[in-house]
Scaffold this active site. Structure first.
Site, PDB file in Angstrom:
ATOM      1  CD  GLU A 106       9.102  -5.967   7.359  1.00 21.86           C
ATOM      2  OE1 GLU A 106       8.884  -4.769   6.657  1.00 21.86           O
ATOM      3  OE2 GLU A 106       9.161  -6.060   8.445  1.00 21.86           O
ATOM      4  N   GLY A 118      -4.897  -2.012   4.971  1.00 22.99           N
ATOM      5  CA  GLY A 118      -4.263  -3.245   4.530  1.00 22.99           C
ATOM      6  C   GLY A 118      -4.699  -4.590   4.778  1.00 22.99           C
ATOM      7  NE  ARG A 119      -6.622  -3.859  10.799  1.00 22.24           N
ATOM      8  CZ  ARG A 119      -5.809  -2.688  10.809  1.00 22.24           C
ATOM      9  NH1 ARG A 119      -4.775  -2.532  10.347  1.00 22.24           N
ATOM     10  NH2 ARG A 119      -6.342  -1.811  11.655  1.00 22.24           N
ATOM     11  CD  GLU A 132      -1.847  -4.879  11.235  1.00 22.37           C
ATOM     12  OE1 GLU A 132      -2.548  -4.402  10.352  1.00 22.37           O
ATOM     13  OE2 GLU A 132      -0.657  -4.601  11.546  1.00 22.37           O
ATOM     14  CE  LYS A 161      -3.405   2.325   2.544  1.00 30.33           C
ATOM     15  NZ  LYS A 161      -4.430   2.176   3.783  1.00 30.33           N
ATOM     16  CE  LYS A 221       5.845  -0.849  10.162  1.00 29.22           C
ATOM     17  NZ  LYS A 221       4.969   0.000   9.467  1.00 29.22           N
ATOM     18  CG  HIS A 229      -3.861 -36.094  16.586  1.00 25.69           C
ATOM     19  ND1 HIS A 229      -4.220 -37.383  17.151  1.00 25.69           N
ATOM     20  CD2 HIS A 229      -4.818 -36.303  15.772  1.00 25.69           C
ATOM     21  CE1 HIS A 229      -5.172 -37.919  16.792  1.00 25.69           C
ATOM     22  NE2 HIS A 229      -5.726 -37.434  15.658  1.00 25.69           N
TER      23      HIS A 229
HETATM   24  O1  F6P Z   1       3.136  -2.644   9.555  1.00 25.18           O
HETATM   25  C1  F6P Z   1       1.783  -3.083   9.595  1.00 25.18           C
HETATM   26  C2  F6P Z   1       1.364  -2.915   8.380  1.00 25.18           C
HETATM   27  O2  F6P Z   1       1.323  -1.493   7.945  1.00 25.18           O
HETATM   28  C3  F6P Z   1       0.036  -3.654   7.907  1.00 25.18           C
HETATM   29  O3  F6P Z   1      -0.896  -2.706   8.701  1.00 25.18           O
HETATM   30  C4  F6P Z   1       0.312  -3.682   6.317  1.00 25.18           C
HETATM   31  O4  F6P Z   1      -0.790  -4.625   5.895  1.00 25.18           O
HETATM   32  C5  F6P Z   1       1.607  -4.206   6.412  1.00 25.18           C
HETATM   33  O5  F6P Z   1       2.295  -3.460   7.129  1.00 25.18           O
HETATM   34  C6  F6P Z   1       1.954  -3.904   4.897  1.00 25.18           C
HETATM   35  O6  F6P Z   1       2.014  -2.551   4.468  1.00 25.18           O
HETATM   36  P1  F6P Z   1       2.235  -2.163   3.287  1.00 25.18           P
HETATM   37  O7  F6P Z   1       1.105  -2.700   2.414  1.00 25.18           O
HETATM   38  O8  F6P Z   1       2.060  -0.694   3.099  1.00 25.18           O
HETATM   39  O9  F6P Z   1       3.330  -2.562   2.488  1.00 25.18           O
END
Ligand code: F6P
Length: 549
Positions: free
Chosen positions: A214, A268-269, A354, A208, A513, A385
């Site tokens: 990452e 995002g979620r 979240e 987003k 972060k 199990h």
């Molecule tokens: O750090 C949490 C978060 O902001 C989530 O809410 C989101 O889904 C994820 O990181 C990834 O964010 P992006 O789509 O901006 O890379």
């Protein structure tokens, strides 16, 4: 005007008094007393069936809970969300994931913009792109068709498409392999790059913000790897982006003509319904993707129209609230009895925790009561199990959401009845338990010595009276999966309204972060040792020492 604290609201107080009575209830007896309990405590909507009768609730409980929902303004806030009001108050944003699955005929204007038209314009692009790739017309730089899709994203830009592509596995187009890289851990990317051919691989960089550390690191690694096998002009055939940030996409080197946009009013979620669902459209085809959206929309309609007492997301939310706030259960287990829903609990963890893992209200006051339970789980029958021992006989009570499809998506004989039998049996066992007397009778019937019987009675007794929901669908399809996800989204929303938290921000992820950025600079020798506690400093020193040895 400030919303009054939840704990002092009249409906909350009535429920606290009611919960005193619940301490005396026994589910076996409640079932014995009321033959109508099952039909009275089931709801059907959008292809899903919910049985909540195995919760520790009486006929009075749901009306009291609905009173609380009304008192806390669930209906007004629901209308505000669907109308595009800026209910995400800390980020001053609307929350419009429901518009993403609205039919083209629906009108919704926000800030002078026809959002449904914008959404359908992007859907058209998703359609034509997925058709090009699926038909083999979209070719890699050597002229070969695409065989592997690698989605690079994390959190909401990963969990949704990954979970859905797995859940819809039987519908996936043959000849296309889906891969998902999320972790900054190089082992994740390394394992995927080892499997794919640069000539036939399409990378989708999904973020987003297009700033997530990452994802950016993984995207650069993929790009460098690709450029070791091909030249720069080949990039557009192999890299596309899904984002709200066109500038950053262009800066990364992806042509914005190859970018599928979405909007800041999609959390995002909650983004799986947007262009973030591109891997789904590629995997199962665009028509199936629209069935998935339609399933979610059917649940939206039900959520908007059904009276609270017969409203599946509302009831699921209220039962969860009852378990959390009035019976004191701190965690919730998700038990899908469907192997293709193996990632569903992980998906719900982000959606629920979240969203509602908050301790202050929308206006910054302490919530004053417990909020979101810990959500966890894995597929049945595997869990049986492993950790079901604790669920049956442990000291803490963990409510369970069982999820099952009545018909399988395979033709292997013998498996499905065994699966369903286990699912229903577990729910029955949690509810009934096994009394000391039943245990005694059973062991005596096996001619065990009385001393041994008495020694084993405490170990073999099950307290029972443990709550669960049962969610059924006829078959796991794009439509029922869409409805299932939307059900949990709205459940989360309703609980957030009652706790009066902002379910649509996530400030809690920021601190780590920032600290990680500083520590990474130290680990890489780009910054002198900083002032930390002795543990953190010691760990950094140890990592540096091992790396330089
Ligand atoms: O750090 C949490 C978060 O902001 C989530 O809410 C989101 O889904 C994820 O990181 C990834 O964010 P992006 O789509 O901006 O890379």
């Amino acid at each position: 005007m400030q919303t009054p604290a939840l704990a002092v609201s009249p409906a909350y107080r009535s429920l606290q008094a009611h919960a005193q009575l619940a301490g005396q209830w026994n589910l076996r007896e409640l079932f014995a007393q009321s033959p109508q309990r099952f039909p009275a405590m089931t709801i059907e909507a959008a292809g899903l069936f919910l049985d909540y009768s195995k919760n520790l609730v009486s006929e009075q409980t749901l009306p009291l809970l609905c009173e609380l929902a009304r008192e806390r303004g669930v209906e007004t806030r629901r209308a505000a969300m669907f109308a595009g009001e800026k209910i995400n108050n800390t980020e001053k944003r609307a929350v419009l994931h429901t518009a993403l699955r609205a039919p083209r005929s629906m009108a919704l204007t926000v800030d002078g913009q026809d959002v449904v038209a914008d959404i359908h314009a992007v859907l058209e692009r998703v359609k034509s792109f997925s058709e090009l790739v699926c038909s083999g017309e979209w070719r890699g730089h050597t002229g070969k068709a695409i065989t592997d899709i690698v989605n690079i994203g994390i959190g909401g830009s990963d969990l949704g498409p990954k979970m859905v592509c797995l859940a819809l596995r039987p519908f996936v187009r043959p000849g296309l392999s889906m891969h998902f890289v999320s972790n900054v851990d190089g082992h994740d990317m390394d394992s995927i790059l080892a499997k794919v051919d640069p000539a036939t691989t399409l990378f989708i960089v999904t973020s987003k913000t297009f700033t997530t550390m990452e994802t950016m690191l993984n995207a650069h690694t993929a790009r460098n790897w690709f450029l070791r096998h091909a030249n720069e002009p080949a990039l557009p055939q192999h890299f596309v982006a899904v984002s709200t940030n066109a500038e950053a996409v262009a800066a990364f080197g992806i042509d914005t003509g190859n970018m599928f946009p979405f909007w800041d009013w999609v959390g995002g979620r909650y983004s799986v319904w947007s262009a973030v669902g591109l891997p789904i459209a590629l995997a199962v085809g665009y028509d199936r993707f629209t069935e998935f959206l339609a399933g979610a929309h059917a649940m939206d309609r039900h959520f908007c129209d059904a009276p609270l007492e017969a409203n599946m997301p509302v009831v699921l939310a209220l039962i969860g609230l009852w378990n959390r706030n009035f019976l004191g259960h701190a965690s919730l287990t998700i038990a899908p009895y469907h192997q293709d829903l193996a990632r569903f609990a992980a998906y719900l963890q982000q959606l629920d925790m979240e969203s509602n893992g908050k301790r202050v209200t929308r206006d910054g006051q302490p919530v004053g009561v417990s909020t979101c339970p810990t959500v966890w789980g894995d597929c049945g029958t595997n869990g049986q199990h492993a950790y079901f021992q604790l669920l049956h006989q442990g000291t803490d009570i963990t409510p369970i959401d069982f999820i099952a499809a009545l018909l399988p998506n395979h033709e292997l004989p013998g498996h499905h009845a065994a699966l369903l039998a286990n699912c229903f049996a577990q729910a029955e066992a949690f509810m009934r338990g096994k009394t000391e007397n039943e245990v005694r009778l059973e062991m005596r019937a096996q001619n065990m010595a009385e001393a041994e019987v008495e020694a084993l009675v405490p170990h073999r007794t099950f307290p029972g009276n443990r709550p669960s929901n049962m969610l059924l669908m006829d078959r796991l399809t794009p439509a029922t999966l869409g409805a299932l996800i939307a059900l949990y989204e709205h459940k989360t929303f309703v609980q957030g309204v009652i706790w009066n938290v902002n379910s649509f921000d996530q400030w809690g992820v920021e601190l780590g972060k920032v600290l990680a950025k500083n520590i990474q600079a130290e680990l890489e020798g780009q910054s002198p040792p900083q002032k930390h506690d002795s543990s953190t400093s010691g760990l950094i020193a140890r990592a540096k020492k091992v790396a330089t040895n």
